[in-house]
Write a protein that holds these residues in place. Structure first.
Motif, mmCIF file in Angstrom:
data_model
loop_
_atom_site.group_PDB
_atom_site.id
_atom_site.type_symbol
_atom_site.label_atom_id
_atom_site.label_comp_id
_atom_site.label_asym_id
_atom_site.label_seq_id
_atom_site.Cartn_x
_atom_site.Cartn_y
_atom_site.Cartn_z
ATOM 1 N N HIS A 2 2.080 -1.172 8.413
ATOM 2 C CA HIS A 2 2.600 -0.771 7.100
ATOM 3 C C HIS A 2 3.785 0.181 7.250
ATOM 4 O O HIS A 2 3.629 1.284 7.757
ATOM 5 C CB HIS A 2 1.493 -0.080 6.290
ATOM 6 C CG HIS A 2 1.852 0.179 4.864
ATOM 7 N ND1 HIS A 2 2.023 -0.839 3.946
ATOM 8 C CD2 HIS A 2 2.082 1.324 4.178
ATOM 9 C CE1 HIS A 2 2.330 -0.326 2.766
ATOM 10 N NE2 HIS A 2 2.383 0.989 2.881
ATOM 11 N N HIS A 8 7.603 1.431 5.205
ATOM 12 C CA HIS A 8 8.750 1.346 4.298
ATOM 13 C C HIS A 8 9.882 1.980 5.088
ATOM 14 O O HIS A 8 10.021 3.207 5.112
ATOM 15 C CB HIS A 8 8.512 2.141 3.008
ATOM 16 C CG HIS A 8 7.174 1.875 2.371
ATOM 17 N ND1 HIS A 8 6.891 0.726 1.693
ATOM 18 C CD2 HIS A 8 6.054 2.613 2.323
ATOM 19 C CE1 HIS A 8 5.647 0.769 1.245
ATOM 20 N NE2 HIS A 8 5.116 1.901 1.614
ATOM 21 N N HIS A 54 -1.229 -1.767 -1.877
ATOM 22 C CA HIS A 54 -1.622 -0.347 -1.903
ATOM 23 C C HIS A 54 -2.818 -0.254 -2.848
ATOM 24 O O HIS A 54 -2.700 -0.642 -4.006
ATOM 25 C CB HIS A 54 -0.525 0.525 -2.521
ATOM 26 C CG HIS A 54 0.701 0.695 -1.690
ATOM 27 N ND1 HIS A 54 1.959 0.616 -2.219
ATOM 28 C CD2 HIS A 54 0.875 0.987 -0.372
ATOM 29 C CE1 HIS A 54 2.861 0.841 -1.267
ATOM 30 N NE2 HIS A 54 2.239 1.059 -0.142
ATOM 31 N N HIS A 99 -4.092 2.218 2.347
ATOM 32 C CA HIS A 99 -4.594 3.454 1.725
ATOM 33 C C HIS A 99 -5.890 3.199 0.962
ATOM 34 O O HIS A 99 -5.979 3.474 -0.236
ATOM 35 C CB HIS A 99 -3.585 4.062 0.745
ATOM 36 C CG HIS A 99 -2.208 4.271 1.297
ATOM 37 N ND1 HIS A 99 -1.965 4.932 2.478
ATOM 38 C CD2 HIS A 99 -0.996 3.918 0.813
ATOM 39 C CE1 HIS A 99 -0.664 4.966 2.693
ATOM 40 N NE2 HIS A 99 -0.048 4.355 1.707
ATOM 41 N N ASP A 136 3.927 3.859 7.599
ATOM 42 C CA ASP A 136 4.169 4.021 6.166
ATOM 43 C C ASP A 136 5.497 4.717 5.836
ATOM 44 O O ASP A 136 6.546 4.103 5.893
ATOM 45 C CB ASP A 136 2.965 4.755 5.548
ATOM 46 C CG ASP A 136 2.968 4.721 4.023
ATOM 47 O OD1 ASP A 136 3.797 3.999 3.451
ATOM 48 O OD2 ASP A 136 2.146 5.415 3.404
HETATM 49 ZN ZN ZN Z 1 3.121 2.343 1.486
#
Ligand code: ZN
Length: 453
Positions: A54, A56, A231, A268, A319
């Protein structure tokens, strides 16, 4: 290419003097108890490399910009405000240069692959680019430059809240209705066909906040195969809002209303009751844990002991990319449990090594979540591999079965000597082979971006 390792973790066994013949991105043949041939790439300890499930990537450029306290109580939601302001300035060139840096850092940290949960699709004013998949194409370009294994996860983001609130400000760059979204997914599949063979495209309804049950069902009907990431329950406020609107907590709602199988990855899954935790474990889905980011954002602590006891699959992701450190990700996963429970060695059964359990578990779960035939060293598997220098003082006293405990709990970052992504030998002697060019493009992009903030 042939690799010779002094020590290698093959399946669950530590073996000595191992030769791996790689062909077409996969491990073709494994021999043990043999010496190196002249052209072999010789390494110390060879491990399956993890998939970082995961990311970004653009948020890497914000690292260190959000650690000053604002007025009153700072929270995830104030962090998100800066994130929105930041992405109000991002251009396609920035997106590509930042992603290339992040992917390179991941490979140098020992990750072979990345799940890029990609939600910035449109221009700064919210209108689509001439090619609607422009920014996805930039992520593919970054993967091409770095050689990382990419599972691209274009994100469906339609609403600003669970009651279908309109998107505002920075969120306009994310917006797609489900039909436009499915066209975007098709464009991404076309990009993947021109990329490395191990490239994958999945789907990613952003969260129960940003989509509706009807839209999510439509997108799932149109996409019967491949990874699905979401998410799910990062923030308590989110759990309350979902409970109020949909009548159940997010994980419970998803498990009761959607066919959650082993193609799913719940990012998450922080706030779960024990019943939700056991039900998620039984679904076969992967819990996508991001301990460094979850700590940085003050999300909460994963219900880890119950989940692992129930045999749940898990993997880790970086993340927000505030720090990219495989050892720290796994260490923090265990340490958060110890601090909460005031106990040691929480996430394992009696007699088991925490480092080995977490590393091998995250290797398998990460590969599952990104649809890569990897996660352990075996003939026919993708050659997602990482080599570690065991002569470092943090590891040199340890026996083979203690190495992963040393790597997770005692070693500094930087012990990775080599990383292969599906056989592409991208990190050698601790450095990515394209490091200088990638770093220089990043520095140009970031100077430009900081000027605009
Ligand atoms: Zn995320």
């Amino acid at each position: 290419m042939t690799i010779h390792a002094n020590t290698a973790l093959i399946g669950a066994d530590w073996c000595r003097n191992v030769r791996l013949a790689l062909e077409d991105g996969r491990i073709r043949r494994i021999e043990t108890g043999v010496s190196a041939a002249p052209d072999d790439v010789c390494v110390g300890v060879l491990l399956p490399a993890l998939a970082n499930l995961h990311s970004h990537s653009f948020q890497r450029a914000m690292a260190g910009m959000t650690e000053t306290r604002g007025a009153g109580r700072d929270s995830f939601w104030t962090w998100r405000n800066l994130m929105y302001r930041f992405l109000g300035q991002l251009t396609p060139d920035h997106v590509e240069a930042i992603a290339a840096l992040v992917f390179m850092e991941m490979q140098e940290a020992g990750y072979a692959a990345v799940g890029e949960f990609h939600y910035v699709h449109h221009r700064r004013d919210g209108t689509p680019y001439a090619a609607p998949a422009e920014l996805s194409a930039r992520i593919f370009a970054a993967a091409d430059q770095t050689g990382i294994g990419l599972t691209h996860l274009p994100v469906l983001y339609t609403y600003g809240g669970v009651r279908q609130e309109a998107l505002r400000g920075g969120q306009l760059r994310f917006a797609n209705e489900s039909d436009a979204y499915l066209r975007l997914v098709e464009d991404c599949r076309a990009l993947a066909r021109a990329a490395f063979k191990d490239t994958r495209v999945g789907i990613a309804p952003h969260s129960l906040r940003a989509t509706t049950p009807t839209d999510m069902a439509a997108v799932l009907r149109a996409t019967p195969d491949g990874p699905v990431h979401i998410h799910i329950a990062e923030q308590r406020a989110e759990v309350k809002a979902v409970e109020k609107a949909l009548g159940a907590r997010p994980v419970a709602w998803l498990l009761d209303n959607v066919d959650v199988t082993d193609r799913w990855c719940l990012i998450h899954a922080t706030h779960m009751t024990d019943a939700e935790t056991r039900a998620l474990a039984q679904s076969g889905a992967v819990a996508g844990l991001c301990p460094i980011t979850e700590a940085n954002l003050g999300d909460g602590i994963f219900n880890g002991a119950t989940y692992l006891e129930a045999g749940g699959a898990f993997g880790v992701g970086s993340d927000s990319n505030v720090r990219i450190s495989l050892g720290e990700e796994l260490r923090l996963l265990e340490y958060s449990q110890r601090l909460r429970d005031r106990a040691r060695n929480v996430l394992v059964r009696d007699g088991a090594s925490v480092g080995t359990t977490l590393y091998t578990g995250a290797a398998k779960g990460g590969a599952q979540a990104l649809d890569r035939q990897a996660g352990q060293i075996g003939e026919g598997m993708l050659a997602d591999l990482v080599a570690i220098d065991r002569t470092h003082p943090a590891l040199c006293a340890l026996q083979d079965h203690q190495l992963l405990d040393g790597l997770v709990f005692a070693a500094p970052d930087g012990l990775v000597s080599d990383t292969w992504s599906a056989g592409r030998h991208m990190v050698r002697a601790g450095r990515h082979v394209a490091r200088d060019a990638i770093l220089s493009r990043y520095k140009t992009a970031i100077a430009d971006l900081v000027n605009l903030l």
